[in-house]
Design a protein around this motif. Structure first.
Motif, mmCIF file in Angstrom:
data_model
loop_
_atom_site.group_PDB
_atom_site.id
_atom_site.type_symbol
_atom_site.label_atom_id
_atom_site.label_comp_id
_atom_site.label_asym_id
_atom_site.label_seq_id
_atom_site.Cartn_x
_atom_site.Cartn_y
_atom_site.Cartn_z
ATOM 1 N N LEU A 135 1.005 -1.258 0.053
ATOM 2 C CA LEU A 135 0.080 -0.081 0.041
ATOM 3 C C LEU A 135 0.932 1.096 -0.213
ATOM 4 N N TYR A 137 1.021 5.459 0.418
ATOM 5 C CA TYR A 137 0.292 6.642 1.082
ATOM 6 C C TYR A 137 1.134 8.027 0.715
ATOM 7 N N TRP A 143 -3.801 10.517 0.372
ATOM 8 C CA TRP A 143 -4.357 9.552 -0.505
ATOM 9 C C TRP A 143 -3.806 7.996 -0.413
ATOM 10 N N TYR A 145 -3.186 4.250 -2.015
ATOM 11 C CA TYR A 145 -3.644 3.252 -3.246
ATOM 12 C C TYR A 145 -2.680 2.091 -3.286
ATOM 13 N N THR A 146 -3.240 1.141 -4.064
ATOM 14 C CA THR A 146 -2.463 -0.238 -4.274
ATOM 15 C C THR A 146 -2.591 -0.624 -5.605
ATOM 16 N N GLU A 147 -1.764 -1.063 -6.459
ATOM 17 C CA GLU A 147 -2.053 -1.982 -7.705
ATOM 18 C C GLU A 147 -2.315 -3.453 -7.293
ATOM 19 N N TYR A 150 -6.348 -6.535 -2.496
ATOM 20 C CA TYR A 150 -6.907 -5.882 -1.314
ATOM 21 C C TYR A 150 -8.188 -6.712 -0.784
ATOM 22 N N ARG A 164 -6.413 -3.255 -7.335
ATOM 23 C CA ARG A 164 -6.187 -1.856 -7.486
ATOM 24 C C ARG A 164 -7.324 -1.030 -6.801
ATOM 25 N N ILE A 165 -6.945 -0.350 -5.847
ATOM 26 C CA ILE A 165 -7.842 0.663 -5.080
ATOM 27 C C ILE A 165 -7.232 1.908 -4.678
ATOM 28 N N ASP A 166 -8.112 2.967 -4.795
ATOM 29 C CA ASP A 166 -7.459 4.343 -4.316
ATOM 30 C C ASP A 166 -8.333 4.857 -3.295
ATOM 31 N N LYS A 175 -12.158 4.474 -4.837
ATOM 32 C CA LYS A 175 -12.249 4.242 -5.939
ATOM 33 C C LYS A 175 -11.570 2.866 -6.467
#
Length: 187
Positions: A135, A137, A143, A145-147, A150, A164-166, A175
């Motif tokens: 993750l 930061y 913000w 996010y991870t590619e 999760y 993938r989440i933001d 997102k």
């Protein structure tokens, strides 16, 4: 004639000796040049069993603990590394306790980016939880996010997982891509 052969032999021997000395000295100089161009990469400071508190207006806002911290403020792109994991407890304006745990963390000073790796778990005071292998930061924009993969849950029975989440640091704007939701409630 014998004398000429001796001189030739002696001359060839001396030439070979000089050549081998030259080659070995070049090799020695080459190794010296390689060492000169090798970057020494040592931390400016090291700490073990750390516990740091961030206090603002008389209130504890965050507590960071870790087994080991390496400070690389002495390099061109300074960073701080937690090679044996980090545990962050932070408190919101209502003094609610939230946590972030990771097996490894690195914080880049100039970009204000934190990279968390290995069993990353964010637990919010209201029961929301996010789990991932990695993750990021972005401190400037608050913000995350991870590619990678999760799993986000709002309670013990409902979760969303995917790749993938933001989301913002308060988990209010999310997102997600390539995800699906599940409910484990008994009907």
């Amino acid at each position: 004639m014998i004398q000429n052969n001796i001189f030739k032999y002696l001359f060839v021997s001396l030439a070979l000796l000089a050549l081998s000395s030259f080659i070995s000295s070049c090799e020695s100089k080459f190794k010296e040049i390689q060492r000169f161009h090798t970057v020494s990469f040592f931390p400016a400071s090291e700490a073990e069993e750390i516990r740091m508190q961030y206090i603002d207006s008389g209130r504890v806002k965050a507590i960071l603990t870790g087994k080991k911290m390496l400070d690389y403020s002495n390099v061109a792109y300074p960073f701080t590394e937690f090679p044996e994991g980090a545990h962050l407890t932070f408190f919101d304006n209502n003094r609610n306790k939230n946590t972030v745990v990771a097996d490894y963390a690195i914080s880049y000073t100039k970009t204000e980016l934190i990279d968390l790796k290995g069993n990353v778990v964010i637990t919010m005071h209201d029961g929301k939880k996010l789990e991932s292998d990695q993750l990021y930061y972005d401190q400037k924009n608050e913000w995350l996010y991870t590619e990678g993969k999760y799993k986000a849950s709002t309670d013990k029975d409902n979760f969303t997982q995917g790749i993938r989440i933001d989301f913002d640091s308060k988990l209010s704007t999310i997102k997600a891509k390539n995800s699906y939701a599940e409910s484990l409630q008994n009907e």
